[in-house]
Design an enzyme around this catalytic site. Sequence first.
Site, PDB file in Angstrom:
ATOM      1  N   THR A 100      65.628   1.304 -94.304  1.00 37.38           N
ATOM      2  CA  THR A 100      65.035   2.352 -95.141  1.00 37.38           C
ATOM      3  C   THR A 100      65.096   1.894 -96.591  1.00 37.38           C
ATOM      4  OG1 THR A 100      65.815   3.977 -93.559  1.00 37.38           O
ATOM      5  CG2 THR A 100      65.182   4.795 -95.736  1.00 37.38           C
ATOM      6  N   CYS A 156      72.667   7.754 -93.343  1.00 37.13           N
ATOM      7  CA  CYS A 156      71.259   7.912 -93.745  1.00 37.13           C
ATOM      8  C   CYS A 156      70.992   9.079 -94.683  1.00 37.13           C
ATOM      9  CB  CYS A 156      70.391   8.026 -92.494  1.00 37.13           C
ATOM     10  SG  CYS A 156      70.330   6.493 -91.567  1.00 37.13           S
ATOM     11  N   PHE A 205      67.436  21.553 -86.369  1.00 40.63           N
ATOM     12  CA  PHE A 205      68.048  21.384 -87.696  1.00 40.63           C
ATOM     13  C   PHE A 205      68.274  22.711 -88.416  1.00 40.63           C
ATOM     14  CE2 PHE A 205      68.617  16.879 -88.640  1.00 40.63           C
ATOM     15  CZ  PHE A 205      68.156  16.373 -87.431  1.00 40.63           C
ATOM     16  N   GLU A 254      62.368   2.985 -89.319  1.00 39.00           N
ATOM     17  CA  GLU A 254      63.081   3.293 -88.085  1.00 39.00           C
ATOM     18  C   GLU A 254      63.530   4.755 -88.104  1.00 39.00           C
ATOM     19  OE1 GLU A 254      63.622   1.515 -85.202  1.00 39.00           O
ATOM     20  OE2 GLU A 254      64.189   3.581 -84.759  1.00 39.00           O
TER      21      GLU A 254
HETATM   22  N1  LIG Z   1      72.070   3.931 -88.703  1.00 42.10           N
HETATM   23  C1  LIG Z   1      71.015   4.719 -88.525  1.00 42.10           C
HETATM   24  O1  LIG Z   1      71.072   5.727 -87.835  1.00 42.10           O
HETATM   25  C2  LIG Z   1      69.697   4.363 -89.171  1.00 42.10           C
HETATM   26  C3  LIG Z   1      68.528   4.964 -88.714  1.00 42.10           C
HETATM   27  C4  LIG Z   1      67.318   4.639 -89.311  1.00 42.10           C
HETATM   28  C5  LIG Z   1      67.284   3.739 -90.365  1.00 42.10           C
HETATM   29  N2  LIG Z   1      68.451   3.181 -90.809  1.00 42.10           N
HETATM   30  C6  LIG Z   1      68.375   2.209 -91.907  1.00 42.10           C
HETATM   31  O2  LIG Z   1      68.459   0.903 -91.361  1.00 42.10           O
HETATM   32  C7  LIG Z   1      69.174   0.026 -92.248  1.00 42.10           C
HETATM   33  C8  LIG Z   1      70.366  -0.565 -91.536  1.00 42.10           C
HETATM   34  O3  LIG Z   1      71.236   0.482 -91.177  1.00 42.10           O
HETATM   35  P1  LIG Z   1      72.432   0.243 -90.144  1.00 42.10           P
HETATM   36  O4  LIG Z   1      73.040   1.578 -89.889  1.00 42.10           O
HETATM   37  O5  LIG Z   1      71.961  -0.581 -89.011  1.00 42.10           O
HETATM   38  O6  LIG Z   1      73.421  -0.619 -91.059  1.00 42.10           O
HETATM   39  P2  LIG Z   1      74.693  -1.437 -90.567  1.00 42.10           P
HETATM   40  O7  LIG Z   1      75.596  -1.468 -91.740  1.00 42.10           O
HETATM   41  O8  LIG Z   1      75.179  -0.899 -89.269  1.00 42.10           O
HETATM   42  O9  LIG Z   1      74.120  -2.894 -90.291  1.00 42.10           O
HETATM   43  C9  LIG Z   1      73.614  -3.742 -91.272  1.00 42.10           C
HETATM   44  C10 LIG Z   1      73.878  -5.170 -90.837  1.00 42.10           C
HETATM   45  O10 LIG Z   1      73.237  -6.051 -91.750  1.00 42.10           O
HETATM   46  C11 LIG Z   1      74.059  -7.198 -91.912  1.00 42.10           C
HETATM   47  N3  LIG Z   1      73.678  -7.898 -93.150  1.00 42.10           N
HETATM   48  C12 LIG Z   1      73.845  -7.478 -94.437  1.00 42.10           C
HETATM   49  N4  LIG Z   1      73.370  -8.410 -95.297  1.00 42.10           N
HETATM   50  C13 LIG Z   1      72.889  -9.430 -94.539  1.00 42.10           C
HETATM   51  C14 LIG Z   1      72.278 -10.684 -94.853  1.00 42.10           C
HETATM   52  N5  LIG Z   1      72.064 -11.051 -96.122  1.00 42.10           N
HETATM   53  N6  LIG Z   1      71.925 -11.474 -93.832  1.00 42.10           N
HETATM   54  C15 LIG Z   1      72.129 -11.095 -92.554  1.00 42.10           C
HETATM   55  N7  LIG Z   1      72.715  -9.927 -92.188  1.00 42.10           N
HETATM   56  C16 LIG Z   1      73.087  -9.100 -93.172  1.00 42.10           C
HETATM   57  C17 LIG Z   1      75.467  -6.613 -91.935  1.00 42.10           C
HETATM   58  O11 LIG Z   1      76.450  -7.588 -91.656  1.00 42.10           O
HETATM   59  C18 LIG Z   1      75.357  -5.554 -90.841  1.00 42.10           C
HETATM   60  O12 LIG Z   1      75.722  -6.055 -89.571  1.00 42.10           O
HETATM   61  C19 LIG Z   1      69.525   0.889 -93.462  1.00 42.10           C
HETATM   62  O13 LIG Z   1      68.516   0.754 -94.408  1.00 42.10           O
HETATM   63  C20 LIG Z   1      69.509   2.292 -92.901  1.00 42.10           C
HETATM   64  O14 LIG Z   1      69.229   3.264 -93.881  1.00 42.10           O
HETATM   65  C21 LIG Z   1      69.644   3.458 -90.224  1.00 42.10           C
END
Ligand SMILES: NC(=O)c1ccc[n+]([C@@H]2O[C@H](COP(=O)([O-])OP(=O)(O)OC[C@H]3O[C@@H](n4cnc5c(N)ncnc54)[C@H](O)[C@@H]3O)[C@@H](O)[C@H]2O)c1
Length: 440
Positions: free
Chosen positions: A120, A266, A255, A157
Amino acid sequence: MRLTIIGAGHVGLVTALCFAERGNEVLCVDHDAAKVARLSKGEATFHEPGVPQLLAKHGGRAVKFSSSTAEGTAFGEVIFICVSTPSLPGGGVDMRYFEAVSRDIAAALTSYRVIVEKSTVPIRTAEHVKRTVQRHAANGGRDAAGNALFDVASNPEFLREGAAVKDTLEPDRIVIGVESERAEKLMRGVYAGFSAPVMVTGIPSAEMIKLASNAFLATKISFINAISRICELGGADVAEVARGMGLDPRIGRHFLGAGIGYGGSCFPKDVDGLIHVAADLGYPVPLLAEVQRINRDQCAHLVDAVRDELWVLAGKRVALWGLAFKPDTDDIRESPALRIAAALIAEGATVAGYDPVAGANAVAACPGLKLASSAADAAAKADALIVATEWPEFTALSQNPASLAALKRTMRVPAVFDGRNCLDAAAWRTAGFTLRGMGR
Ligand SMILES: NC(=O)c1ccc[n+]([C@@H]2O[C@H](COP(=O)([O-])OP(=O)(O)OC[C@H]3O[C@@H](n4cnc5c(N)ncnc54)[C@H](O)[C@@H]3O)[C@@H](O)[C@H]2O)c1
């Protein structure tokens, strides 16, 4: 297709496994070598239903893991960036991980790739990605004939933690923001095996759809929480009010659960991100700041209620059931439960927390929190019990009078605070508890 996922977190790992489930070959990259080693051994790195099974099925076969973005860039024609985009301390979005990945992809770019924003991100991120890749790729990201070696796309996502696998395999919509036919064709190909409606838009619109969706859902939660406070003062029951409102199809029932508010990785950060994006673009939206304020205030309101019941919090033992920000996850990022724990601890209370899966993460994030080995262990000799996450293990007790009676005998004061309005108040009161919900 051969697809690359960068960032093996909650979104990246689930996306990688689900793309494999739909018949693709996937390389999943993370810069955390320890995480890559665990995943390569088939070990899930967080709690999410369905992930261990998909990892056992596809790990080392259709999904391989690596810590090299260069390897990832060479592997997949479509590269999904799924890294964290956390909040900056002063607000706004910290894009350093996203920028680093863009540079790493640029440095390894030798043939055409679609670089997809799945994280995001603020509106207009694609412009920055494009400029960054052009700056750091050989020959400005063009081949010998001068054709662009990459396109940027946005594919936000919408998965929910706790239901992430189902949401990813059966999404309610697929949003694809593109600016070239070539990228659109490839992105449509990625989702050919999915049955959801595909919506193709310009890139800024796709970026905005995600931010606006999360801000809207957060607003709905804060709206009902504000209504719940009026209900409390005016003698109404917010659960009845929400049910009556939700029967109107223009409003909808989802909600509208009043409680201690939203948390997770998020909503708080995405609302904050939109506040900053809007202000940067010259249109501040105080509505969204108010949504965040109402949300934070719900935890303070529950702590006020506990103080009102126990008079002095110092020296009291408070059981806290549920530490994750919602059930079916061990994610404690921005969990309201931990905000409540910290406030109680700051006033000198002992907080005994229990969560079916999030205990270890919670203790690491919340100094002073004592971890109990079971719900009963947390409640033993407690002066109050707070239910902060609606795990079935807690809600099911309402149907078990014998367990409720046993629980009451072990507590010093049978005062229960239902932070999620998830308990059957009548059953708990019949068992002899005083029970306070939120807005009822
Ligand atoms: N968690 C949710 O429910 C959700 C839902 C929709 C969207 N999102 C969005 O998706 C994105 C990721 O969220 P998440 O919850 O998966 O985060 P997370 O923290 O679980 O995972 C992020 C991953 O990225 C890796 N990373 C960071 N920098 C890196 C780099 N330079 N090279 C390679 N890997 C790297 C980290 O080690 C980590 O494993 C965010 O923008 C979040 O807002 C999350």
